[in-house]
Write a protein that holds these residues in place. Structure first.
Motif, short mmCIF file in Angstrom:
data_model
loop_
_atom_site.label_atom_id
_atom_site.label_comp_id
_atom_site.label_asym_id
_atom_site.label_seq_id
_atom_site.Cartn_x
_atom_site.Cartn_y
_atom_site.Cartn_z
N TRP A 64 0.89 -1.21 0.10
CA TRP A 64 0.08 0.06 -0.19
C TRP A 64 0.89 1.38 0.04
O TRP A 64 0.61 2.20 -0.47
CB TRP A 64 -0.89 0.12 1.07
CG TRP A 64 -1.62 1.34 1.49
CD1 TRP A 64 -1.31 2.14 2.41
CD2 TRP A 64 -2.90 1.61 0.85
NE1 TRP A 64 -2.04 3.16 2.67
CE2 TRP A 64 -3.16 2.96 1.41
CE3 TRP A 64 -3.62 1.12 -0.14
CZ2 TRP A 64 -4.27 3.60 1.25
CZ3 TRP A 64 -4.67 2.14 -0.53
CH2 TRP A 64 -5.25 3.12 0.39
N ASP A 65 1.94 1.19 0.84
CA ASP A 65 2.78 2.39 0.85
C ASP A 65 3.98 2.42 0.10
O ASP A 65 4.75 3.39 -0.15
CB ASP A 65 3.37 2.47 2.18
CG ASP A 65 2.24 2.60 3.32
OD1 ASP A 65 1.33 3.30 3.04
OD2 ASP A 65 2.48 2.32 4.52
N GLU A 66 4.27 1.40 -0.90
CA GLU A 66 5.44 1.26 -1.54
C GLU A 66 5.45 2.36 -2.75
O GLU A 66 4.35 2.17 -3.69
CB GLU A 66 5.65 -0.06 -2.18
CG GLU A 66 6.76 -0.54 -2.46
CD GLU A 66 7.43 0.03 -3.92
OE1 GLU A 66 8.42 0.31 -4.33
OE2 GLU A 66 6.54 0.02 -4.86
N PHE A 67 6.56 3.10 -3.05
CA PHE A 67 6.61 3.98 -4.15
C PHE A 67 7.36 3.77 -5.31
O PHE A 67 7.22 3.53 -6.45
CB PHE A 67 6.79 5.30 -3.68
CG PHE A 67 7.32 6.26 -4.68
CD1 PHE A 67 6.22 6.77 -5.56
CD2 PHE A 67 8.62 6.76 -5.03
CE1 PHE A 67 6.75 7.77 -6.50
CE2 PHE A 67 8.77 7.47 -5.97
CZ PHE A 67 8.00 8.30 -6.64
N ILE A 68 8.68 3.23 -5.03
CA ILE A 68 9.85 3.07 -5.83
C ILE A 68 9.53 2.08 -7.00
O ILE A 68 9.60 2.37 -8.18
CB ILE A 68 11.08 2.58 -5.34
CG1 ILE A 68 11.69 3.80 -4.37
CG2 ILE A 68 11.98 2.52 -6.27
CD1 ILE A 68 13.01 3.35 -3.68
N ILE A 69 9.20 0.80 -6.75
CA ILE A 69 8.58 -0.43 -7.55
C ILE A 69 7.52 0.33 -8.52
O ILE A 69 7.43 -0.01 -9.53
CB ILE A 69 8.58 -1.61 -6.81
CG1 ILE A 69 10.00 -1.92 -6.42
CG2 ILE A 69 8.07 -2.62 -7.85
CD1 ILE A 69 9.79 -3.36 -5.43
N ALA A 70 6.49 0.83 -7.71
CA ALA A 70 5.27 1.21 -8.40
C ALA A 70 5.54 2.09 -9.45
O ALA A 70 4.98 2.19 -10.44
CB ALA A 70 4.30 1.56 -7.44
N PHE A 71 6.54 3.16 -9.10
CA PHE A 71 6.88 4.26 -10.18
C PHE A 71 7.29 3.59 -11.31
O PHE A 71 7.24 4.04 -12.44
CB PHE A 71 7.61 5.18 -9.10
CG PHE A 71 8.18 6.41 -10.21
CD1 PHE A 71 7.45 7.29 -10.53
CD2 PHE A 71 9.67 6.38 -10.47
CE1 PHE A 71 7.92 8.41 -11.26
CE2 PHE A 71 9.98 7.25 -11.50
CZ PHE A 71 9.17 8.20 -11.72
N LEU A 72 8.46 2.61 -11.08
CA LEU A 72 9.33 2.22 -12.19
C LEU A 72 8.51 1.20 -12.88
O LEU A 72 8.58 1.13 -14.32
CB LEU A 72 10.37 1.32 -11.72
CG LEU A 72 11.49 2.20 -10.96
CD1 LEU A 72 12.55 1.32 -10.50
CD2 LEU A 72 12.11 3.18 -11.82
N LEU A 73 7.51 0.36 -12.43
CA LEU A 73 6.61 -0.42 -13.29
C LEU A 73 5.18 -0.16 -13.73
O LEU A 73 4.48 -1.05 -13.96
CB LEU A 73 6.73 -1.67 -12.37
CG LEU A 73 8.00 -2.42 -11.88
CD1 LEU A 73 7.88 -3.73 -11.24
CD2 LEU A 73 8.73 -2.61 -13.29
N THR A 74 5.02 0.96 -13.54
CA THR A 74 3.46 1.27 -13.98
C THR A 74 3.74 2.55 -15.06
O THR A 74 4.89 3.26 -14.86
CB THR A 74 2.66 2.11 -12.89
OG1 THR A 74 3.45 2.94 -12.07
CG2 THR A 74 2.24 0.92 -11.70
N ARG A 75 2.71 2.84 -15.85
CA ARG A 75 2.83 3.79 -16.97
C ARG A 75 1.77 4.57 -16.70
O ARG A 75 1.73 5.99 -16.34
CB ARG A 75 2.91 3.41 -18.14
CG ARG A 75 3.10 4.31 -19.37
CD ARG A 75 3.39 3.77 -20.75
NE ARG A 75 4.70 3.01 -20.67
CZ ARG A 75 5.18 2.30 -21.74
NH1 ARG A 75 4.44 2.20 -22.64
NH2 ARG A 75 6.58 1.69 -21.74
N PHE A 76 0.36 4.47 -17.13
CA PHE A 76 -0.69 5.07 -17.22
C PHE A 76 -1.81 4.93 -16.00
O PHE A 76 -2.05 5.96 -15.42
CB PHE A 76 -1.64 5.13 -18.43
CG PHE A 76 -1.03 5.30 -19.84
CD1 PHE A 76 -0.47 6.50 -20.06
CD2 PHE A 76 -0.32 4.14 -20.61
CE1 PHE A 76 0.58 6.67 -21.31
CE2 PHE A 76 0.20 4.21 -21.70
CZ PHE A 76 0.91 5.52 -22.16
#
Length: 256
Positions: free
Chosen positions: A196-208
């Protein structure tokens, strides 16, 4: 001297929770600047946040990714823990070490590695790839929690069930899983909180389609506002709620 430990404890809590308290306080700011003097209370910014389709969509994405990735991570962690705890496998110590090793690796390194692998595999970046990343970082945690709870008590109950004619699937589903449910629930709720709180991986592996932390980062580029404080307060509320549920349903049950 007796008051010294309490003073230390109080200062520690102030140090930990003062930033959160300031965040929550200025989320009720009536003006457009989240700085003193306090001008409120007002629910203006909460209304704007809940009425923003982009933010509510990112919130829903975070919930879906957290629930899905946690469920997969806990399932795989349980299967790995059961296999290594109940069967003598060659190199089991090395296997356990490899399963837990990702806990010591930076999320940035994990995210970059997954980005390269997924890109080379031709997979487009999406919430699915973010969920894969969260499974990678939460699987070692789930495995460690569940494996540590698999003691002789569960093994004796499993042997008794087999002696009474239960098949292997029945032993796992009707004996092992119920006895390990506190550990499984703890692994699931902790994995959900981290996802729920994770940013780095979510930022690198998502686009739209992005998760809430990524959406918050996008808003931060335009400067601070009480709206961001309202979002942070809602995230904090969800995290605290998950921890309280974990405490009430898992840890108290285990102590009982």
């Amino acid at each position: 001297m007796r008051a010294l430990p309490w003073l230390y404890l109080g200062l520690a809590f102030v140090f930990i929770y003062l930033p959160v308290g300031v965040l929550v306080l200025f989320s009720f700011q009536g003006s457009t600047l989240p700085v003193p003097p306090f001008d409120g209370p007002s629910l203006r910014w909460y209304a704007e946040v809940l009425g923003d389709d982009g933010l509510t969509g990112a919130l829903g994405n975070s919930v879906v990714v957290a629930l899905g990735s946690s469920a997969v991570a806990v399932t795989l962690g349980f299967l790995a823990a059961y296999g290594l705890a109940r069967h003598a496998l060659p190199g089991s110590g090395v296997i356990r070490g490899l399963l837990i090793a990702p806990l010591t690796v930076s999320y940035l390194i994990v995210g970059l590695g997954l980005l390269i692998v997924l890109t080379r595999a031709g997979l487009g970046l999406s919430l699915w790839t973010a969920a894969i990343g969260h499974v990678v970082i939460n699987l070692p945690l789930a495995f460690a929690i569940i494996y540590a709870s698999m003691g002789a008590q569960q093994q004796n109950a499993e042997r008794a069930a087999r002696d009474l004619g239960a098949g292997e699937a029945q032993v796992v589903l009707l004996v092992t899983v119920p006895m390990l449910m506190p550990a499984i629930a703890a692994a699931f709720f902790l994995s959900m909180t981290f996802s729920w709180d994770e940013f780095i991986i979510a930022f690198l592996l998502t686009r739209f389609d992005v998760t809430l932390p990524v959406e918050i980062w996008s808003l931060l580029r335009s400067g601070l506002s009480p709206r961001l404080n309202a979002i942070g307060s809602l995230v904090f509320l969800v995290s605290v709620t998950v921890v309280l549920i974990l405490e009430l349903l898992v840890f108290r049950r285990r102590r009982a």
